[in-house]
Motif scaffolding. Structure first.
Motif, PDB file in Angstrom:
ATOM      1  N   ALA A  78       0.829  -1.206   0.000  1.00 44.31           N
ATOM      2  CA  ALA A  78       0.000   0.000   0.000  1.00 44.31           C
ATOM      3  C   ALA A  78       0.865   1.258   0.000  1.00 44.31           C
ATOM      4  N   PHE A  79       1.892   1.269   0.838  1.00 49.38           N
ATOM      5  CA  PHE A  79       2.726   2.471   0.915  1.00 49.38           C
ATOM      6  C   PHE A  79       3.728   2.550  -0.241  1.00 49.38           C
ATOM      7  N   GLU A  80       4.030   1.418  -0.874  1.00 51.42           N
ATOM      8  CA  GLU A  80       4.798   1.463  -2.129  1.00 51.42           C
ATOM      9  C   GLU A  80       3.998   2.233  -3.188  1.00 51.42           C
ATOM     10  N   LEU A  81       2.664   2.007  -3.197  1.00 53.53           N
ATOM     11  CA  LEU A  81       1.821   2.748  -4.140  1.00 53.53           C
ATOM     12  C   LEU A  81       1.854   4.236  -3.833  1.00 53.53           C
ATOM     13  N   VAL A  82       1.806   4.587  -2.565  1.00 53.03           N
ATOM     14  CA  VAL A  82       1.876   5.997  -2.180  1.00 53.03           C
ATOM     15  C   VAL A  82       3.141   6.635  -2.729  1.00 53.03           C
ATOM     16  N   ASP A  83       4.280   5.967  -2.517  1.00 49.43           N
ATOM     17  CA  ASP A  83       5.560   6.510  -2.986  1.00 49.43           C
ATOM     18  C   ASP A  83       5.594   6.615  -4.510  1.00 49.43           C
ATOM     19  N   ALA A 138      -1.537  11.175  -3.942  1.00 55.50           N
ATOM     20  CA  ALA A 138      -0.587  10.479  -3.072  1.00 55.50           C
ATOM     21  C   ALA A 138      -0.951  10.658  -1.602  1.00 55.50           C
ATOM     22  N   THR A 139      -1.309  11.874  -1.216  1.00 60.77           N
ATOM     23  CA  THR A 139      -1.695  12.123   0.178  1.00 60.77           C
ATOM     24  C   THR A 139      -2.986  11.406   0.522  1.00 60.77           C
ATOM     25  N   ALA A 152      -4.250   4.126   3.086  1.00 63.94           N
ATOM     26  CA  ALA A 152      -3.340   3.052   3.496  1.00 63.94           C
ATOM     27  C   ALA A 152      -3.231   2.969   5.013  1.00 63.94           C
ATOM     28  N   SER A 153      -3.120   4.101   5.659  1.00 66.48           N
ATOM     29  CA  SER A 153      -3.031   4.112   7.126  1.00 66.48           C
ATOM     30  C   SER A 153      -4.293   3.518   7.748  1.00 66.48           C
ATOM     31  N   ALA A 154      -5.453   3.891   7.203  1.00 67.45           N
ATOM     32  CA  ALA A 154      -6.723   3.369   7.718  1.00 67.45           C
ATOM     33  C   ALA A 154      -6.837   1.868   7.484  1.00 67.45           C
TER      34      ALA A 154
END
Length: 208
Positions: free
Chosen positions: A9-14, A98-99, A105-107
């Motif tokens: 999930a956070f790879e997608l954010v980056d 991204a934000t 992702a955090s949720a």
């Protein structure tokens, strides 16, 4: 488990954070713009929160990520509905995708941590009757994030490689599904360089 949903999930954010803003409304995949492709991909995260908010089903009906993909891909899909959901998700992400995805992702990670990987989850509409262990459902989400992450990077002209464990698991799920759809032999030919016209000549050559 060789895959980790939170990492994917956070790879997608980056990755999305690296996408140039001027490319967002250019072609992405099929009928989607890149922005809409990103919106569709974000649903691999948001659905985890949505489904965990529903009551836990009584029993498992789909036992693995492989079986889930086979069931889903054998169903007659509504391509127009999928396209519309991708567009709606893109609008919900707003001007800073991204934000927005980082918040999703955090949720999602918090929701997973709160219940544990053995929790049962009902997937999709109740009429679909798909209930599975959360751990296996998350494998399907990592599959989506991995495959569409590659799509996003290609559309944006970015160099991006998913974590090796996620890539290997995606290859495994794709191979099992190809076999279930009676295309396993052809997939093996591609992967072992028996179809040089596909650009895979020598993939399995000794010494490589």
């Amino acid at each position: 488990m060789s895959v980790h949903f939170g990492r994917a999930a956070f790879e997608l954010v980056d990755l999305v954070d690296r996408v140039p803003r001027e490319r967002l409304d250019r072609p992405g995949l099929g009928e989607w713009s890149l922005r809409e492709l990103i919106g569709h991909t974000s649903r691999a995260i948001s659905t985890v929160v949505d489904y965990l908010a529903q009551p836990e089903p009584a029993e498992v009906t789909v036992h693995s990520a492989c079986e889930y993909l086979e069931v889903v891909l054998r169903q007659q899909g509504d391509d127009e509905a999928i396209e519309l959901r991708g567009r709606a998700a893109a609008q919900q992400l707003g001007d800073d995708p991204a934000t927005a995805i980082a918040e999703l992702a955090s949720a999602a990670v918090a929701a997973v941590d709160a219940v544990g990987l053995d929790r049962l989850i009902a997937v999709g509409l109740p009429a679909a009757g798909v209930a599975m262990r959360l751990e296996e459902y998350l494998r399907t989400r990592v599959f989506e994030l991995t495959v569409h992450g590659v799509d996003i990077a290609d559309a944006a002209g970015l160099d991006w490689t998913p974590p090796s464990g996620h890539l290997v698991d995606a290859l495994h799920l794709a191979a099992v599904n190809a076999s279930a759809r009676e295309r396993g032999l052809e997939a093996l030919r591609y992967l072992t360089g028996r179809r040089p016209d596909a650009g895979l000549e020598g993939v399995m050559r000794a010494g490589r």
